[in-house]
Design a protein around this motif. Structure first.
Motif, PDB file in Angstrom:
ATOM      1  N   ALA A 250       1.000  -1.200  -0.143  1.00  0.00           N
ATOM      2  CA  ALA A 250      -0.169   0.087  -0.130  1.00  0.00           C
ATOM      3  C   ALA A 250       0.833   1.199  -0.074  1.00  0.00           C
ATOM      4  N   ILE A 251       2.134   1.187   0.442  1.00  0.00           N
ATOM      5  CA  ILE A 251       2.747   2.356   0.445  1.00  0.00           C
ATOM      6  C   ILE A 251       4.276   2.265  -0.295  1.00  0.00           C
ATOM      7  N   VAL A 252       4.627   3.493  -0.704  1.00  0.00           N
ATOM      8  CA  VAL A 252       6.074   3.583  -1.269  1.00  0.00           C
ATOM      9  C   VAL A 252       6.537   4.703  -0.768  1.00  0.00           C
ATOM     10  N   ALA A 253       7.825   4.610  -0.298  1.00  0.00           N
ATOM     11  CA  ALA A 253       8.730   5.811   0.489  1.00  0.00           C
ATOM     12  C   ALA A 253       9.805   6.316  -0.486  1.00  0.00           C
ATOM     13  N   TYR A 254      10.059   7.581  -0.521  1.00  0.00           N
ATOM     14  CA  TYR A 254      11.150   8.276  -1.344  1.00  0.00           C
ATOM     15  C   TYR A 254      11.948   8.799  -0.392  1.00  0.00           C
ATOM     16  N   ARG A 255      13.075   9.068  -0.556  1.00  0.00           N
ATOM     17  CA  ARG A 255      14.101   9.780   0.356  1.00  0.00           C
ATOM     18  C   ARG A 255      14.462  10.917  -0.881  1.00  0.00           C
ATOM     19  N   LEU A 256      14.341  12.516  -0.249  1.00  0.00           N
ATOM     20  CA  LEU A 256      14.806  13.381  -0.971  1.00  0.00           C
ATOM     21  C   LEU A 256      15.536  14.563  -0.128  1.00  0.00           C
ATOM     22  N   ARG A 257      16.665  15.022  -0.680  1.00  0.00           N
ATOM     23  CA  ARG A 257      17.498  15.800   0.006  1.00  0.00           C
ATOM     24  C   ARG A 257      17.295  17.196  -0.708  1.00  0.00           C
ATOM     25  N   LEU A 258      17.084  18.406  -0.134  1.00  0.00           N
ATOM     26  CA  LEU A 258      17.285  19.694  -0.710  1.00  0.00           C
ATOM     27  C   LEU A 258      18.328  20.328  -0.234  1.00  0.00           C
ATOM     28  N   VAL A 259      19.084  21.006  -1.231  1.00  0.00           N
ATOM     29  CA  VAL A 259      20.255  21.793  -0.768  1.00  0.00           C
ATOM     30  C   VAL A 259      20.035  23.384  -1.294  1.00  0.00           C
TER      31      VAL A 259
ATOM     32  N   ASP B 287       4.687  19.719   4.907  1.00  0.00           N
ATOM     33  CA  ASP B 287       3.826  18.993   4.311  1.00  0.00           C
ATOM     34  C   ASP B 287       2.910  19.074   3.007  1.00  0.00           C
ATOM     35  N   SER B 288       2.598  20.424   2.752  1.00  0.00           N
ATOM     36  CA  SER B 288       2.234  20.837   1.588  1.00  0.00           C
ATOM     37  C   SER B 288       3.071  21.167   0.280  1.00  0.00           C
TER      38      SER B 288
ATOM     39  N   GLU C 115       5.615  12.596 -11.473  1.00  0.00           N
ATOM     40  CA  GLU C 115       6.850  13.178 -11.190  1.00  0.00           C
ATOM     41  C   GLU C 115       6.484  13.663  -9.818  1.00  0.00           C
ATOM     42  N   LEU C 116       7.709  13.737  -8.984  1.00  0.00           N
ATOM     43  CA  LEU C 116       7.603  14.401  -7.753  1.00  0.00           C
ATOM     44  C   LEU C 116       7.711  15.930  -7.865  1.00  0.00           C
ATOM     45  N   VAL C 117       6.961  16.692  -7.278  1.00  0.00           N
ATOM     46  CA  VAL C 117       7.192  18.227  -7.438  1.00  0.00           C
ATOM     47  C   VAL C 117       7.407  18.816  -5.876  1.00  0.00           C
ATOM     48  N   TYR C 118       8.133  19.747  -5.938  1.00  0.00           N
ATOM     49  CA  TYR C 118       8.593  20.431  -4.702  1.00  0.00           C
ATOM     50  C   TYR C 118       8.134  21.933  -5.137  1.00  0.00           C
ATOM     51  N   SER C 119       7.111  22.522  -4.282  1.00  0.00           N
ATOM     52  CA  SER C 119       6.876  23.760  -4.668  1.00  0.00           C
ATOM     53  C   SER C 119       6.649  24.598  -3.307  1.00  0.00           C
ATOM     54  N   ASP C 120       7.760  25.317  -2.810  1.00  0.00           N
ATOM     55  CA  ASP C 120       7.862  26.131  -1.454  1.00  0.00           C
ATOM     56  C   ASP C 120       6.964  27.430  -1.922  1.00  0.00           C
ATOM     57  N   ARG C 121       5.801  27.490  -1.444  1.00  0.00           N
ATOM     58  CA  ARG C 121       5.315  28.624  -1.253  1.00  0.00           C
ATOM     59  C   ARG C 121       5.585  29.776  -0.558  1.00  0.00           C
ATOM     60  N   ALA C 122       6.329  29.623   0.514  1.00  0.00           N
ATOM     61  CA  ALA C 122       6.927  30.678   1.250  1.00  0.00           C
ATOM     62  C   ALA C 122       7.905  31.315   0.874  1.00  0.00           C
ATOM     63  N   ALA C 123       8.887  30.688  -0.111  1.00  0.00           N
ATOM     64  CA  ALA C 123       9.881  31.006  -0.753  1.00  0.00           C
ATOM     65  C   ALA C 123       9.928  31.675  -1.951  1.00  0.00           C
ATOM     66  N   GLY C 124       8.563  31.904  -2.621  1.00  0.00           N
ATOM     67  CA  GLY C 124       8.300  32.059  -3.968  1.00  0.00           C
ATOM     68  C   GLY C 124       7.551  31.311  -4.970  1.00  0.00           C
ATOM     69  N   THR C 125       7.804  31.568  -6.125  1.00  0.00           N
ATOM     70  CA  THR C 125       6.917  30.903  -7.087  1.00  0.00           C
ATOM     71  C   THR C 125       7.542  29.423  -7.832  1.00  0.00           C
ATOM     72  N   ALA C 126       8.853  29.399  -7.371  1.00  0.00           N
ATOM     73  CA  ALA C 126       9.550  28.418  -7.916  1.00  0.00           C
ATOM     74  C   ALA C 126       9.202  27.005  -7.684  1.00  0.00           C
ATOM     75  N   THR C 127       9.087  26.177  -8.823  1.00  0.00           N
ATOM     76  CA  THR C 127       8.621  24.944  -8.677  1.00  0.00           C
ATOM     77  C   THR C 127       9.627  23.818  -9.184  1.00  0.00           C
ATOM     78  N   TYR C 128      10.045  22.884  -8.529  1.00  0.00           N
ATOM     79  CA  TYR C 128      11.144  21.797  -9.006  1.00  0.00           C
ATOM     80  C   TYR C 128      10.414  20.564  -9.118  1.00  0.00           C
TER      81      TYR C 128
END
Length: 103
Positions: free
Chosen positions: A9-18, A40-41, A84-97
């Motif tokens: 039921a579950i799959v896990a990913y490990r992600l590092r942000l630099v 979390d969001s 695809e895995l998306v990282y979107s940090d709303r507090a730091a601007g509009t960049a999406t990775y």
């Protein structure tokens, strides 16, 4: 990360942000606490424009300076080659990775 074969039921990913030096210059008010809490969001799986948020976002205390690791757990129902895995940090601007996933 390799999932437990017994857990279907579950799959896990490990992600590092630099964060880059440029990012830290542009956002000096965003300290390490920003990357530890309220994340979390910021992550989701995207398949054909449909976001699927993780069941769990767990920060990992890795002891390294200026990088942040997370364990992300998702349900397997969305695990396809086109997701695809998306990282979107709303507090730091509009960049999406976007990250391609390895299964």
């Amino acid at each position: 990360m390799k999932s437990d074969p017994a857990d279907t039921a579950i799959v896990a990913y490990r992600l590092r942000l630099v964060p880059s030096a440029t990012f830290r210059t542009i956002h000096p008010d965003l300290g390490a606490d920003h990357f530890w809490y309220r994340m979390d969001s910021c992550f989701y799986l995207n398949e054909k424009g449909r976001p699927r948020y993780p069941l769990l976002v767990q920060p990992v205390a890795n002891g390294a300076k200026d990088n942040f690791e997370y364990i992300l757990q998702f349900g397997r129902e969305m695990q396809t080659d086109s997701a695809e895995l998306v990282y979107s940090d709303r507090a730091a601007g509009t960049a999406t990775y976007k990250f391609k996933l390895a299964y």
